[in-house]
Design a protein around this motif. Sequence first.
Motif, mmCIF file in Angstrom:
data_model
loop_
_atom_site.group_PDB
_atom_site.id
_atom_site.type_symbol
_atom_site.label_atom_id
_atom_site.label_comp_id
_atom_site.label_asym_id
_atom_site.label_seq_id
_atom_site.Cartn_x
_atom_site.Cartn_y
_atom_site.Cartn_z
ATOM 1 N N PRO A 148 63.723 57.251 89.684
ATOM 2 C CA PRO A 148 63.117 55.969 90.058
ATOM 3 C C PRO A 148 62.500 56.054 91.449
ATOM 4 C CG PRO A 148 65.476 55.873 90.399
ATOM 5 C CD PRO A 148 65.195 57.215 89.766
ATOM 6 N N ALA A 149 61.512 55.208 91.676
ATOM 7 C CA ALA A 149 60.907 55.109 93.007
ATOM 8 C C ALA A 149 61.919 54.535 93.992
ATOM 9 C CB ALA A 149 59.663 54.234 92.941
ATOM 10 N N LEU A 150 61.685 54.782 95.259
ATOM 11 C CA LEU A 150 62.615 54.333 96.295
ATOM 12 C C LEU A 150 62.115 53.119 97.073
ATOM 13 C CD1 LEU A 150 63.748 57.763 97.814
ATOM 14 C CD2 LEU A 150 64.860 56.406 96.027
ATOM 15 N N LEU A 151 60.803 52.927 97.147
ATOM 16 C CA LEU A 151 60.260 51.921 98.063
ATOM 17 C C LEU A 151 60.054 50.558 97.418
ATOM 18 C CD1 LEU A 151 57.727 54.209 99.934
ATOM 19 C CD2 LEU A 151 60.039 53.569 100.629
ATOM 20 N N ILE A 184 59.193 56.761 88.425
ATOM 21 C CA ILE A 184 58.968 55.452 87.817
ATOM 22 C C ILE A 184 59.131 54.379 88.889
ATOM 23 C CG2 ILE A 184 59.642 53.822 86.025
ATOM 24 C CD1 ILE A 184 58.583 56.451 84.917
ATOM 25 N N GLY A 185 58.035 53.664 89.159
ATOM 26 C CA GLY A 185 58.059 52.609 90.158
ATOM 27 C C GLY A 185 57.819 51.246 89.533
ATOM 28 N N GLY A 186 57.478 50.272 90.363
ATOM 29 C CA GLY A 186 57.315 48.909 89.881
ATOM 30 C C GLY A 186 58.654 48.203 89.780
ATOM 31 N N GLY A 187 58.637 47.024 89.189
ATOM 32 C CA GLY A 187 59.846 46.211 89.124
ATOM 33 C C GLY A 187 61.008 46.870 88.410
ATOM 34 N N VAL A 188 60.732 47.726 87.414
ATOM 35 C CA VAL A 188 61.821 48.345 86.651
ATOM 36 C C VAL A 188 62.562 49.413 87.445
ATOM 37 C CG1 VAL A 188 60.669 47.888 84.456
ATOM 38 C CG2 VAL A 188 60.357 50.111 85.567
ATOM 39 N N SER A 189 62.045 49.782 88.611
ATOM 40 C CA SER A 189 62.717 50.812 89.416
ATOM 41 C C SER A 189 63.845 50.243 90.267
ATOM 42 C CB SER A 189 61.705 51.522 90.323
ATOM 43 O OG SER A 189 61.196 50.642 91.317
ATOM 44 N N ARG A 190 63.972 48.922 90.302
ATOM 45 C CA ARG A 190 65.077 48.334 91.051
ATOM 46 C C ARG A 190 66.396 48.816 90.452
ATOM 47 N NH1 ARG A 190 62.484 42.261 90.926
ATOM 48 N NH2 ARG A 190 60.701 42.710 92.295
ATOM 49 N N PRO A 191 67.364 49.137 91.292
ATOM 50 C CA PRO A 191 68.601 49.763 90.799
ATOM 51 C C PRO A 191 69.268 49.040 89.634
ATOM 52 C CG PRO A 191 68.533 49.884 93.181
ATOM 53 C CD PRO A 191 67.352 49.051 92.771
ATOM 54 N N ARG A 208 57.457 67.022 98.174
ATOM 55 C CA ARG A 208 57.103 67.709 96.933
ATOM 56 C C ARG A 208 55.661 68.200 97.013
ATOM 57 N NH1 ARG A 208 61.185 67.234 92.751
ATOM 58 N NH2 ARG A 208 59.650 68.444 91.576
ATOM 59 N N HIS A 209 55.460 69.455 96.700
ATOM 60 C CA HIS A 209 54.126 70.046 96.767
ATOM 61 C C HIS A 209 53.715 70.620 95.417
ATOM 62 C CE1 HIS A 209 53.578 69.594 101.113
ATOM 63 N NE2 HIS A 209 54.876 69.800 101.187
ATOM 64 N N ASP A 210 54.282 70.046 94.350
ATOM 65 C CA ASP A 210 53.914 70.493 93.014
ATOM 66 C C ASP A 210 53.095 69.401 92.328
ATOM 67 O OD1 ASP A 210 56.152 68.885 93.004
ATOM 68 O OD2 ASP A 210 57.412 70.229 91.838
ATOM 69 N N TYR A 211 53.300 69.203 91.051
ATOM 70 C CA TYR A 211 52.484 68.306 90.230
ATOM 71 C C TYR A 211 53.313 67.055 89.949
ATOM 72 C CZ TYR A 211 49.057 67.506 86.410
ATOM 73 O OH TYR A 211 48.075 67.024 85.584
ATOM 74 N N VAL A 212 52.943 65.925 90.549
ATOM 75 C CA VAL A 212 53.768 64.721 90.496
ATOM 76 C C VAL A 212 52.972 63.559 89.900
ATOM 77 C CG1 VAL A 212 55.144 63.077 91.834
ATOM 78 C CG2 VAL A 212 55.047 65.486 92.537
ATOM 79 N N LEU A 213 53.616 62.840 88.991
ATOM 80 C CA LEU A 213 53.033 61.643 88.394
ATOM 81 C C LEU A 213 53.896 60.443 88.757
ATOM 82 C CD1 LEU A 213 51.053 60.193 86.447
ATOM 83 C CD2 LEU A 213 52.647 60.773 84.591
ATOM 84 N N VAL A 214 53.273 59.419 89.322
ATOM 85 C CA VAL A 214 53.956 58.162 89.623
ATOM 86 C C VAL A 214 53.447 57.109 88.647
ATOM 87 C CG1 VAL A 214 54.423 56.398 91.364
ATOM 88 C CG2 VAL A 214 54.108 58.785 92.071
#
Length: 253
Positions: free
Chosen positions: A227-230, A202-209, A122-128
């Motif tokens: 959701p985040a992947l890592l 959206i990352g952190g613990g709440v991103s778990r499937p 992604r090369h646009d405007y991203v918020l994590v």
Amino acid sequence: MEILGIDIGGSGVKGAPVDIENGKLLAERHRIKTPKPATPQAIAGVVAKIARHFAWTGPIGCALPARVKHGVALTAANIDKGWIGTNAARLIDEATGCPTFVLNDADAAGVAEMAFGAGRGRHDYVLVLTVGTGIGSALFIHQTLVPNTELGHLELDGHDAESRASDAARKREDLSWHAWARRFQRYLSHVEFLLAPDLIIIGGGVSRPKKWAKFGDRLQTQAELMPALLQNEAGIIGAAYSARVLLEPEVTR
């Protein structure tokens, strides 16, 4: 190229060597409980133990729950306030004998997602946004990090947003996932109004499937939302990947 990634948290300090070409951990991560109090000297000692565990002598990248500028901690969240004003990079360098790069923990997680996770390509405007004990944030414009944004401290209902909309707040107030999602939506809408990103991760613990499935479809944004992947490895991977700058000459850590 291999770099040791360290993720310093309020409950545990985790680390593993990372292949920064593909973002993969090269060994099972090693975790040591965060000492209490989590003073700079105590944490540096734990990082040194993790480095010895892997017989590590190369560069180290550390994710720290603090605003970090030129290696110096400007704040301290869930760690001892003695970190404020401490040159964290120099301290860990001296404790381990390894060149060290230090950055904010949410920034590290964001870097990992942009390089190897949900934001890759992604090369646009991203918020994590990392949602767990608090709310961390990492902002990227054309893959370039804008460091130390700390958007979890925006005001929500007269309080720091993270004190009302974090996963810790959900647990503390015994909110259902649906009730918490309504509260988090207010925060999310406010952040989107201020920044208008193209993608929100959206990352952190709440991103778990299993957790994401309980509330993710209730969130509404104009931006693309995913959701985040890592997940739990993001801080380690992002810290290691960020430390690649140590391989360049004339680096300010």
